[in-house]
Design an enzyme around this catalytic site. Structure first.
Site, mmCIF file in Angstrom:
data_model
loop_
_atom_site.group_PDB
_atom_site.id
_atom_site.type_symbol
_atom_site.label_atom_id
_atom_site.label_comp_id
_atom_site.label_asym_id
_atom_site.label_seq_id
_atom_site.Cartn_x
_atom_site.Cartn_y
_atom_site.Cartn_z
ATOM 1 C CD GLU A 175 -3.030 -0.940 2.180
ATOM 2 O OE1 GLU A 175 -3.020 0.045 2.925
ATOM 3 O OE2 GLU A 175 -3.944 -1.776 2.176
ATOM 4 C CD GLU A 362 -3.612 -5.620 4.194
ATOM 5 O OE1 GLU A 362 -4.392 -4.707 4.547
ATOM 6 O OE2 GLU A 362 -2.371 -5.510 4.250
HETATM 7 C C1 GCO Z 1 -3.283 -1.452 5.590
HETATM 8 C C2 GCO Z 1 -2.252 -2.266 6.113
HETATM 9 C C3 GCO Z 1 -2.614 -3.052 7.334
HETATM 10 C C4 GCO Z 1 -3.740 -2.483 8.195
HETATM 11 C C5 GCO Z 1 -5.090 -3.018 7.738
HETATM 12 C C6 GCO Z 1 -6.212 -2.443 8.585
HETATM 13 O O1 GCO Z 1 -3.904 -1.912 4.653
HETATM 14 O O2 GCO Z 1 -3.427 -0.344 6.080
HETATM 15 O O3 GCO Z 1 -1.788 -3.174 5.140
HETATM 16 O O4 GCO Z 1 -1.392 -2.963 7.985
HETATM 17 O O5 GCO Z 1 -3.533 -2.862 9.525
HETATM 18 O O6 GCO Z 1 -5.340 -2.642 6.434
HETATM 19 O O7 GCO Z 1 -6.209 -1.056 8.497
#
Ligand code: GCO
Length: 452
Positions: A175, A362
């Site tokens: 990200e 994710e």
């Molecule tokens: C993100 C990160 C994760 C976060 C999850 C929840 O996407 O920000 O990869 O580390 O913890 O997404 O916010």
């Protein structure tokens, strides 16, 4: 909605035998042991020590103690029959000062984790950079210093040389939109820099590092599949008025196109005038150096955003109509529960002809989980996961080449500026005792994966 599977018929078989299933974590958020065995300081170790930066004054120094309890957590993954485990490498555990001497104890730790995964029949998937930049490099300008391209090349090379014999699924970065936007523009994430003078070079150098990291991995691990991950949210205009529609397009460019398009060779999106200043940071050959034909793209989606035109909002001229003001179902992060968001994002990323394959790397939700009689029942998380999976299947049934799904996340952990308050885990953590309690959502996922 056409093609949308119902609750009852949702099962693993509908996704196909080759569909990858997993769970995702990140080093800084789970490992703890922030100065053990030669590990150097990351920007998050420093930022979290600054008063007022992290909710409740939380600090990742202990996190979930994964550094010491990794076997227990990988045992839980295996017992739940989750096939794949996505985790990241702490740059300062391997290179305490970002460059220079390698910390053998750090390499040994990740070799132990990889070997233990394999011994338990769990496939390791590696993210190289998940936001924990070495503080020593931040003090040299961090992501605003173009030298980071060579610093990052060195880090990627060391990871590939040490882990590439056993790890065959790699993500270069996690990200970039979030760590540059929150950390180098808004100042709400580490290292707490603000303004375009930090944001624009950080964007460009992150794009260069993403592509260069891909090239290094492909050269050093020819049999690996190489990807990188992007955050994204489905963006809708608050009304059909042209000014709201135009505002939504600008926010979509910032949230969903800013990094994927240069990497695909399409250049930076031109919708946001303030971004035109990125050209100042170009050097000869960058147009080519920004590009890389990744084997897959990791899509990371949680929610959608509703946008209205906002004359007084600088640079983007748009503001979010907050979910908590829209009378919709919310997670504990105040994010709207909106399953079609993942469908729209899959369609949007799949619409680029250069995108070969997509994994959802994710998706998950934070809810205020509580322990009762030594158990944690989290029906809202089960409902969230089912709803989003139905939309993933809807996209797949319509021909989107989505080939995997990883839940964020294994255990409750350090949620960046929100500290330990938001609980995203399939496994509950009592942070006083580090005791693990498998939640009902984990049991649901396990049954789902057994094909139940
Ligand atoms: C993100 C990160 C994760 C976060 C999850 C929840 O996407 O920000 O990869 O580390 O913890 O997404 O916010």
């Amino acid at each position: 909605m056409e093609n949308t599977p119902t609750d009852t018929n949702l099962n693993r078989k509908l996704f196909g035998d080759n569909f990858k299933w997993g769970v995702s974590v990140a080093a800084l958020q789970i490992e703890g042991a922030c100065d053990a065995d030669g590990k150097g300081e990351s920007i998050w170790d420093i930022f979290s020590s600054k008063k007022g930066k992290i909710l409740n004054g939380d600090h990742p120094r202990d996190a979930c103690d994964f550094y010491n309890q990794y076997k227990q957590d990988i045992d839980i993954i295996a017992q739940l029959h989750i096939p794949c485990f996505r985790f990241s490498i702490s740059w300062t555990r391997v290179l305490p000062f970002g460059v220079g001497d390698v910390n053998q104890a750090g390499l040994d730790f990740y070799n132990r984790v990889i070997d233990y995964c394999i011994s338990k029949g769990v496939e390791p998937w590696l993210t190289i950079y998940h936001w924990d930049l070495p503080q020593a490099l931040e003090e040299k300008g961090g992501w605003t210093n173009r030298e980071i391209v060579s610093w990052f090349e060195n880090f990627v090379t060391i990871c590939a040389q040490n882990f590439g014999d056993r790890v065959k699924h790699w993500m270069v970065m996690n990200e970039p939109g979030v760590f540059t936007g929150a950390g180098y523009f808004l100042g709400i994430h580490a290292p707490g820099r603000t303004g375009l003078k930090n944001f624009l070079p950080a964007i460009h150098h992150a794009v260069l590092c993403m592509a260069e990291g891909g090239r290094i991995l492909r050269r050093l691990i020819p049999d690996a599949e190489i990807g990188t991950t992007f955050s994204c949210s489905h963006v809708e205009p608050h009304t059909g008025k042209p000014k709201d529609v135009a505002a939504a397009k600008r926010v979509d460019a910032l949230l969903n196109r800013l990094f994927i398009e240069p990497v695909l060779g399409l250049g930076y999106p031109g919708d946001v005038k303030a971004l035109k200043g990125i050209s100042k940071y170009f050097q000869h050959g960058d147009e080519e150096a920004m590009k890389f034909d990744f084997d897959f793209i990791g899509v990371q989606n949680y929610t959608r955003e509703i946008v209205r035109s906002s004359f007084f909002t600088p640079y983007v001229g748009a503001s979010l109509v907050k979910a908590e003001k829209r009378n919709v179902e919310l997670t504990d992060m105040k994010w709207e529960v909106y399953p079609p968001s993942i469908y729209h994002m899959l369609r949007q990323f799949d619409s680029y002809p250069q995108v070969k394959k997509i994994y959802i790397t994710e998706n998950g939700a934070a809810f205020p989980d509580t322990v009762e009689d030594a158990k944690v029942d989290d029906p809202k998380r089960i409902a969230y996961l089912k709803g989003y999976l139905q939309q993933v299947l809807r996209a797949k049934n319509e021909g989107v080449n989505v080939q995997g799904y990883f839940i964020w996340t294994l255990t409750d952990n350090f949620e960046w500026a929100e500290g330990y308050h938001p609980r995203f885990g399939l496994v509950y953590i009592d942070f006083e005792t580090q005791q693990r309690i498998v939640k009902s959502s984990a049991r649901w996922y396990s049954e789902f994966l057994k094909g139940g």
